[in-house]
Design a protein around this motif. Structure first.
Motif, PDB file in Angstrom:
ATOM      1  N   PRO A  72       7.454   7.277  11.159  1.00 23.84           N
ATOM      2  CA  PRO A  72       8.316   8.807  11.698  1.00 23.84           C
ATOM      3  C   PRO A  72       9.679   7.574  12.778  1.00 23.84           C
ATOM      4  CG  PRO A  72       6.738   7.045  14.092  1.00 23.84           C
ATOM      5  CD  PRO A  72       6.270   6.484  11.925  1.00 23.84           C
ATOM      6  N   GLY A  73      10.112   8.512  11.886  1.00 30.90           N
ATOM      7  CA  GLY A  73      12.041   9.021  12.484  1.00 30.90           C
ATOM      8  C   GLY A  73      12.251   7.948  11.290  1.00 30.90           C
ATOM      9  N   VAL A  74      12.125   8.009  10.235  1.00 28.20           N
ATOM     10  CA  VAL A  74      12.463   7.112   9.337  1.00 28.20           C
ATOM     11  C   VAL A  74      12.602   7.988   7.802  1.00 28.20           C
ATOM     12  CG1 VAL A  74      12.568   5.083   7.196  1.00 28.20           C
ATOM     13  CG2 VAL A  74      12.348   4.821  10.110  1.00 28.20           C
ATOM     14  N   SER A  75      13.942   8.430   7.334  1.00 31.53           N
ATOM     15  CA  SER A  75      13.689   9.689   6.148  1.00 31.53           C
ATOM     16  C   SER A  75      15.026   8.002   5.285  1.00 31.53           C
ATOM     17  CB  SER A  75      14.355  10.796   6.089  1.00 31.53           C
ATOM     18  OG  SER A  75      15.628  10.441   7.451  1.00 31.53           O
ATOM     19  N   THR A  76      14.763   9.099   3.824  1.00 33.54           N
ATOM     20  CA  THR A  76      15.594   8.344   3.007  1.00 33.54           C
ATOM     21  C   THR A  76      16.319   9.044   1.984  1.00 33.54           C
ATOM     22  OG1 THR A  76      13.945   8.235   1.008  1.00 33.54           O
ATOM     23  CG2 THR A  76      14.355   6.400   2.601  1.00 33.54           C
ATOM     24  N   ILE A  77      17.901   8.699   1.863  1.00 39.14           N
ATOM     25  CA  ILE A  77      18.442   9.499   0.968  1.00 39.14           C
ATOM     26  C   ILE A  77      18.708   8.732  -0.589  1.00 39.14           C
ATOM     27  CG2 ILE A  77      21.372  10.009   0.155  1.00 39.14           C
ATOM     28  CD1 ILE A  77      21.608   9.866   3.318  1.00 39.14           C
ATOM     29  N   ASP A  78      17.647   9.447  -1.664  1.00 36.01           N
ATOM     30  CA  ASP A  78      17.621   8.855  -2.409  1.00 36.01           C
ATOM     31  C   ASP A  78      18.310   9.094  -3.682  1.00 36.01           C
ATOM     32  OD1 ASP A  78      15.062   8.493  -1.215  1.00 36.01           O
ATOM     33  OD2 ASP A  78      13.834   9.982  -1.524  1.00 36.01           O
ATOM     34  N   ILE A  79      18.595   8.432  -4.309  1.00 33.89           N
ATOM     35  CA  ILE A  79      19.256   8.379  -5.728  1.00 33.89           C
ATOM     36  C   ILE A  79      18.390   8.234  -6.818  1.00 33.89           C
ATOM     37  CG2 ILE A  79      21.180   7.113  -6.601  1.00 33.89           C
ATOM     38  CD1 ILE A  79      20.816   6.268  -3.539  1.00 33.89           C
ATOM     39  N   GLY A  80      17.994   9.165  -7.570  1.00 32.74           N
ATOM     40  CA  GLY A  80      17.009   8.587  -8.529  1.00 32.74           C
ATOM     41  C   GLY A  80      15.684   8.657  -8.153  1.00 32.74           C
ATOM     42  N   SER A  81      15.019   7.771  -9.193  1.00 35.18           N
ATOM     43  CA  SER A  81      14.133   6.897  -8.419  1.00 35.18           C
ATOM     44  C   SER A  81      13.709   5.787  -8.093  1.00 35.18           C
ATOM     45  CB  SER A  81      13.129   7.537 -10.160  1.00 35.18           C
ATOM     46  OG  SER A  81      13.304   6.494 -10.963  1.00 35.18           O
ATOM     47  N   GLY A  82      14.716   4.847  -8.279  1.00 35.71           N
ATOM     48  CA  GLY A  82      15.145   3.907  -8.441  1.00 35.71           C
ATOM     49  C   GLY A  82      15.727   3.018  -6.506  1.00 35.71           C
ATOM     50  N   GLN A  83      16.912   3.531  -6.406  1.00 35.17           N
ATOM     51  CA  GLN A  83      17.583   3.922  -4.977  1.00 35.17           C
ATOM     52  C   GLN A  83      17.348   4.655  -4.186  1.00 35.17           C
ATOM     53  OE1 GLN A  83      21.621   1.618  -6.225  1.00 35.17           O
ATOM     54  NE2 GLN A  83      20.832   3.047  -8.587  1.00 35.17           N
ATOM     55  N   SER A  84      17.417   4.036  -2.714  1.00 29.39           N
ATOM     56  CA  SER A  84      17.631   4.950  -1.518  1.00 29.39           C
ATOM     57  C   SER A  84      18.046   4.120  -0.458  1.00 29.39           C
ATOM     58  CB  SER A  84      16.010   5.152  -1.109  1.00 29.39           C
ATOM     59  OG  SER A  84      15.411   3.755  -1.067  1.00 29.39           O
ATOM     60  N   LYS A  85      18.692   5.031   0.309  1.00 24.37           N
ATOM     61  CA  LYS A  85      20.199   4.445   1.799  1.00 24.37           C
ATOM     62  C   LYS A  85      18.484   4.785   2.640  1.00 24.37           C
ATOM     63  CE  LYS A  85      23.701   4.721   1.360  1.00 24.37           C
ATOM     64  NZ  LYS A  85      24.184   3.531   0.868  1.00 24.37           N
ATOM     65  N   PRO A  86      18.414   4.257   4.091  1.00 22.87           N
ATOM     66  CA  PRO A  86      17.829   4.315   4.852  1.00 22.87           C
ATOM     67  C   PRO A  86      18.380   5.366   5.581  1.00 22.87           C
ATOM     68  CG  PRO A  86      19.102   2.462   5.520  1.00 22.87           C
ATOM     69  CD  PRO A  86      19.430   2.612   3.879  1.00 22.87           C
ATOM     70  N   VAL A  87      17.564   6.406   6.467  1.00 20.90           N
ATOM     71  CA  VAL A  87      18.389   7.138   7.381  1.00 20.90           C
ATOM     72  C   VAL A  87      17.364   7.125   8.387  1.00 20.90           C
ATOM     73  CG1 VAL A  87      19.021   9.867   8.147  1.00 20.90           C
ATOM     74  CG2 VAL A  87      19.214   8.760   5.908  1.00 20.90           C
ATOM     75  N   GLN A  94       0.816  -1.317   0.585  1.00 21.45           N
ATOM     76  CA  GLN A  94      -0.134  -0.197  -0.105  1.00 21.45           C
ATOM     77  C   GLN A  94       0.627   1.149   0.042  1.00 21.45           C
ATOM     78  OE1 GLN A  94      -2.759  -0.167   3.243  1.00 21.45           O
ATOM     79  NE2 GLN A  94      -3.606  -2.092   2.477  1.00 21.45           N
ATOM     80  N   ASN A  95       2.002   1.132   0.401  1.00 19.03           N
ATOM     81  CA  ASN A  95       3.100   2.709  -0.082  1.00 19.03           C
ATOM     82  C   ASN A  95       4.460   1.947  -0.400  1.00 19.03           C
ATOM     83  OD1 ASN A  95       1.945   3.804   2.310  1.00 19.03           O
ATOM     84  ND2 ASN A  95       1.924   2.076   3.533  1.00 19.03           N
ATOM     85  N   LEU A  96       3.886   0.974  -1.869  1.00 15.52           N
ATOM     86  CA  LEU A  96       4.366   0.715  -3.422  1.00 15.52           C
ATOM     87  C   LEU A  96       5.725   2.584  -2.684  1.00 15.52           C
ATOM     88  CD1 LEU A  96       6.283  -1.763  -4.250  1.00 15.52           C
ATOM     89  CD2 LEU A  96       4.682  -1.096  -5.743  1.00 15.52           C
ATOM     90  N   GLY A  97       7.129   1.841  -2.585  1.00 14.44           N
ATOM     91  CA  GLY A  97       8.011   2.821  -3.503  1.00 14.44           C
ATOM     92  C   GLY A  97       8.764   2.865  -4.356  1.00 14.44           C
ATOM     93  N   GLY A  98      10.009   3.436  -5.314  1.00 13.45           N
ATOM     94  CA  GLY A  98      10.564   2.873  -5.613  1.00 13.45           C
ATOM     95  C   GLY A  98      12.042   2.299  -4.989  1.00 13.45           C
ATOM     96  N   SER A  99      11.860   1.715  -4.201  1.00 18.48           N
ATOM     97  CA  SER A  99      12.533   1.358  -3.435  1.00 18.48           C
ATOM     98  C   SER A  99      12.192   0.918  -2.218  1.00 18.48           C
ATOM     99  CB  SER A  99      13.891   1.794  -3.648  1.00 18.48           C
ATOM    100  OG  SER A  99      13.741   2.704  -2.382  1.00 18.48           O
ATOM    101  N   LEU A 100      12.962  -0.819  -1.388  1.00 10.29           N
ATOM    102  CA  LEU A 100      11.771  -0.742  -0.357  1.00 10.29           C
ATOM    103  C   LEU A 100      11.854   0.301   0.650  1.00 10.29           C
ATOM    104  CD1 LEU A 100      11.480  -3.425   1.628  1.00 10.29           C
ATOM    105  CD2 LEU A 100      13.216  -3.944   1.683  1.00 10.29           C
ATOM    106  N   MET A 101      13.130   0.858   1.112  1.00  6.73           N
ATOM    107  CA  MET A 101      13.828   1.910   1.539  1.00  6.73           C
ATOM    108  C   MET A 101      12.697   3.026   1.613  1.00  6.73           C
ATOM    109  SD  MET A 101      15.992   0.846   3.893  1.00  6.73           S
ATOM    110  CE  MET A 101      15.024  -0.972   3.523  1.00  6.73           C
ATOM    111  N   LYS A 102      12.267   3.630   0.489  1.00  7.08           N
ATOM    112  CA  LYS A 102      11.380   4.665  -0.125  1.00  7.08           C
ATOM    113  C   LYS A 102      10.065   3.665   0.569  1.00  7.08           C
ATOM    114  CE  LYS A 102      10.789   8.223  -1.517  1.00  7.08           C
ATOM    115  NZ  LYS A 102      11.567   9.621  -0.667  1.00  7.08           N
ATOM    116  N   SER A 103      10.072   2.415   0.347  1.00  4.62           N
ATOM    117  CA  SER A 103       8.149   2.272   0.465  1.00  4.62           C
ATOM    118  C   SER A 103       7.926   2.547   2.536  1.00  4.62           C
ATOM    119  CB  SER A 103       7.938   0.439   0.406  1.00  4.62           C
ATOM    120  OG  SER A 103       8.079   0.655  -0.962  1.00  4.62           O
ATOM    121  N   ILE A 104       8.677   2.518   3.083  1.00  2.99           N
ATOM    122  CA  ILE A 104       9.029   2.135   4.785  1.00  2.99           C
ATOM    123  C   ILE A 104       9.386   3.761   5.555  1.00  2.99           C
ATOM    124  CG2 ILE A 104       9.592  -0.272   4.905  1.00  2.99           C
ATOM    125  CD1 ILE A 104      12.218   0.938   6.257  1.00  2.99           C
ATOM    126  N   GLU A 105       9.526   4.734   4.539  1.00  4.08           N
ATOM    127  CA  GLU A 105       9.892   6.032   5.027  1.00  4.08           C
ATOM    128  C   GLU A 105       9.031   7.082   5.746  1.00  4.08           C
ATOM    129  OE1 GLU A 105      11.966   9.854   2.157  1.00  4.08           O
ATOM    130  OE2 GLU A 105      10.576   9.037   1.838  1.00  4.08           O
TER     131      GLU A 105
END
Length: 805
Positions: free
Chosen positions: A153-168, A139-150
């Motif tokens: 609360p307390g979780v953000s991402t460093i996004d690299i384009g539309s297909g990759q991201s890193k958890p923060v 229900q929260n599908l993003g460009g990557s798994l990390m984007k889907s859990i953004e």
């Protein structure tokens, strides 16, 4: 995938003993969960807290839980929108366990963050934990798994384009957040802001996020938190089935297909999944972007050369009966994606825009190609008094960054023909990782449980290519811990643990493959970029926590110490970062990071209302970060500013809050918010914050859910209003980021066609097409706004059948 066959053979041989392991007094609990109309409930949570066992129902409402050391216990069964059922169960030879749940008004906290099962599990941990399941991810599908859990609360991402991201997590990322898949730490090239995680989001059915230091259980790199990914579902006996997932996104013309299959014949089972993704250049609500001192026009609002493709394969197989449980996981994730052509290298102004704009789906130079192979074994041995778990893993991460050969500094204008590498490979990393964990669980008494564990890991990272930034290195870690949990009463428990870690890192010397003139002479030589380095690190860490749970209230507090040893880049970097137009230099004398943190939590839940808060206070004696200097490099580029790794004292505090209210039977309102403050207390940047510090953010949510809306069953309609504050607290070269407001809409439900259930989920992200910037985005420094309006559709079609016995 080199060496894969020999490592698989090694694992098979090493774990063969598990197939013949003998347990005692082992029981199996199976049954079915139905609603009041005798219809099966999929994804209902089964919890046996006294035995620390959990399960989830399948599409037919059936479940099986193994490894039970007792035949009589208290079980709790919960499902979103239904009254939880608690009853005592005594297993018999032919027991048929069928449970019926009654529908009640909805609980918005379950929609926003987690379900009832997750809330109950949180009461057993003194750390702040969020848990989401497969339904939340779809229900929260993003460009990557990390984007889907953004959305948590307390979780953000460093996004690299539309297909990759890193958890923060709470403002900490990179090597300060550990990602664990099936109990093995996921190791790739996570030190780089442009390096995403090679994980297939369709292959994950459960995500647990631990916010704050978790070094006690997971090792030194978990100083900021943990993303724990699991594939827990086991096929039922004598069953066969699977699921087809079809996804599409309008913004970057994304098309995704994932097919999963499973089969089980009594004691043996096997699962498989294949995923194919293809997407084009993503769009932004802007026709140009400003990259430092020049403006770049965008063709049809697309970030040129940001397209990508991904092909993934997963499989698991194992053996399970009344005495043994051993499961192997094999996966291979392969991706190819482009870098924004106007923001890479040292001469981005010379990009042929017309060439890139001729197609929005081609992947030209500059680009990256990554392949991540992984094999894991999880095995468990039981006794009437104890449980022993083993995890073994092997990973190979092979990464190449490609771009056309361009001479930088004193490189020859044309690449020599006798080079040992392809001159168009900018950088290459080949990393092999061997991991092993062992955990021993022993109930000292009815109220006291003991857990002892050991973790070991070895990494070997080789480099190649024409550009240099970090040397080849070997890294080894060994750690052991003891953890005890004592129930003071039925309402309160105390937890305490102690851990010791030892680590070693060795970096290799490196010399340029080309010669540079020596100042003041007529000579030239191949300059040395890194030295042989051999450093050892060790430290004790500890944790102490307390939980107090009442009928509607729950309280928790935890205090602990954690540490992180420096990585190769922080110790020995010496090269141009082509993605950020900087020259980065490591510091071989860095000390390990030491962190002390205090966490607290309070939650209140009634039938119609709930709220909670989880504040934290964090102090680093020496935080490692990349510091800009007034110096500029003249040897390897066009005068790039030099950044040096240094360390300073840092103070951080903040937290998360949430509230929800059931206004009517099918309508709920809720809010989640987060805030992080960081300040350097020493060093050249004293008084400044830390890089990538996320701004304060809140999400206002309204959700309507009804068992039947037209042809949709279990239908829902959800609206998110996201508001983020401006981020004025920055550290150069970061720039101030304005606040923003974004509206996201989602709806979906189940459709029944000839007895076939089809699950449909639709999202409209950035509904009003707002132009805004994400302060933690990889592209923020070059003024690339977030994606424009995006329609996301996901269709899941499960199928199953019973096999002949």
């Amino acid at each position: 995938m080199k060496h894969c066959s020999k490592h698989i053979t090694f694992f098979l041989g090493l774990n063969l003993f598990c197939v013949f392991a003998i347990g005692q007094n082992y029981y199996q609990f199976k049954g079915q969960v139905l609603d009041e109309n005798k219809s099966p409930l999929k994804d209902a949570a089964i919890a046996i807290y006294s035995l620390d066992k959990f399960g989830v129902t399948d599409a037919q409402g059936r479940f099986e839980i193994f490894d039970l050391s007792k035949s009589s216990f208290q079980v709790e069964i919960s499902f979103l929108g239904y009254e939880s059922l608690r009853q005592k169960v005594t297993l018999g030879d032919n027991a048929q366990n069928v449970f019926e749940l009654k529908k009640v008004s909805m609980d918005l906290a379950e929609v926003i963050v987690q379900n009832r099962y997750a809330e109950n599990k949180k009461k057993e941990s003194s750390l702040n934990v969020e848990i989401v399941n497969e339904e939340f991810l779809k229900q929260n599908l993003g460009g990557s798994l990390m984007k889907s859990i953004e959305r948590l609360p307390g979780v953000s991402t460093i996004d690299i384009g539309s297909g990759q991201s890193k958890p923060v997590i709470r403002g900490l990322g990179f090597n300060r957040v550990v990602v664990v898949e099936n109990n093995i730490k996921h190791e790739a090239q996570q030190w780089g802001a442009d390096h995403g995680l090679e994980i297939d989001q369709y292959a994950i059915d459960n995500v647990e996020v631990i916010k704050g230091p978790a070094s006690l259980m997971y090792g030194s790199d978990a100083i900021g938190g943990v993303i724990d990914l699991n594939n827990r579902n086991l096929p039922l006996k004598n069953s066969f089935g699977g699921q087809i997932d079809l996804s599409g996104k309008s913004n970057n013309d994304f098309l995704g297909t994932s097919l999963s299959l499973y089969s089980r014949k009594d004691q043996f089972f096997v699962t498989a999944r294949a995923t194919i993704l293809d997407y084009g250049d993503f769009r932004v609500p802007a026709d140009s972007v400003d990259i430092y001192s020049f403006r770049v026009p965008l063709h049809k609002n697309r970030i040129r050369n940001s397209a990508g493709r991904e092909q993934n394969f997963h499989s698991s197989f194992g053996f399970i009966n009344d005495k043994v449980h051993s499961r192997f996981y094999l996966s291979n994730v392969s991706s190819k994606s482009g870098f924004f052509a106007n923001a890479h290298g040292l001469r981005p102004i010379n990009v042929d825009n017309d060439f890139h704009d001729s197609s929005n789906r081609d992947i030209q130079f500059p680009r990256q190609e990554v392949n991540h192979f992984k094999v894991i074994n999880k095995s468990t041995i039981w006794s009437n008094q104890w449980r022993l778990e083993f995890d073994l893993g092997y990973q190979n991460n092979f990464r190449q960054e490609w771009s056309r050969y361009v001479d930088h500094g004193f490189m020859p204008s044309l690449a020599p023909e006798d080079l040992a590498f392809n001159p168009q490979i900018e950088r290459q990393f080949d990393k092999e990782i061997y991991s092993g964990n062992a955990r021993f669980f022993y109930p000292i008494s009815k109220r006291t449980d003991l857990r002892i564990g050991i973790n070991a890991e070895y990494q070997d990272n080789d480099i190649s290519g024409r550009g240099f930034i970090i040397p080849a290195f070997d890294k080894s870690n060994l750690g052991g811990f003891g953890f005890i949990k004592h129930k003071i009463s039925e309402k309160s428990l105390i937890q305490a643990g102690l851990r010791y870690d030892y680590g070693n890192i060795k970096t290799d010397s490196y010399f340029d493959w080309f010669s540079s003139p020596v100042e003041g002479t007529d000579d030239s030589l191949n300059l040395q970029r890194s030295l042989d380095l051999d450093r050892n690190f060790s430290n004790f860490t500890w944790s102490l926590g307390y939980n107090y749970n009442l009928l509607k209230w729950s309280y928790k507090v935890n205090v602990g110490k954690s540490f992180r040893m420096p990585i190769a880049k922080e110790l020995s970097a010496n090269g141009v970062n082509y993605h950020r137009f900087s020259y980065e230099v490591g510091n071989a004398n860095l000390s390990p990071e030491i962190s002390y943190q205090f966490d607290a939590g309070v939650d209140y839940h009634s039938r119609k209302f709930g709220f909670g808060a989880s504040p934290f206070f964090n102090y680093f004696t020496n935080y490692i970060y990349l510091n800009p200097t007034p110096e500029h490099d003249r040897l390897y580029g066009f005068g790039n500013q030099i950044f040096e790794y240094t360390e300073s004292e840092v103070l951080r505090y903040g937290g998360e809050i949430y509230a929800h209210f059931d206004a009517f039977k099918f309508l709920q309102f809720g809010f989640t918010g987060e805030y992080v403050y960081a300040e350097q207390l020493s060093g050249e940047k004293k008084g400044f914050t830390l890089p990538f510090s996320p701004p304060a953010k809140g999400i206002f949510n309204s959700r309507y859910q009804n068992p039947q809306i037209g042809f949709l069953n279990d239908a829902f309609l959800s609206l998110d209003f996201i508001i983020a504050a401006a981020q004025d607290n920055i550290v150069p070269p970061e720039v101030r980021t304005d606040g923003y407001q974004v509206i996201n809409l989602s709806l979906g439900g189940d459709v029944k066609v000839n007895n076939q259930i089809i699950d449909i989920s639709i999202q409209v992200q950035n509904l009003l097409n707002a132009r805004y910037f994400n302060h933690t985005s990889y592209y923020r420094l070059i003024n690339v706004p977030e994606m424009s309006r995006n329609l996301v559709i996901n269709i899941s079609i499960p199928f199953s059948m019973k096999k002949e016995k």
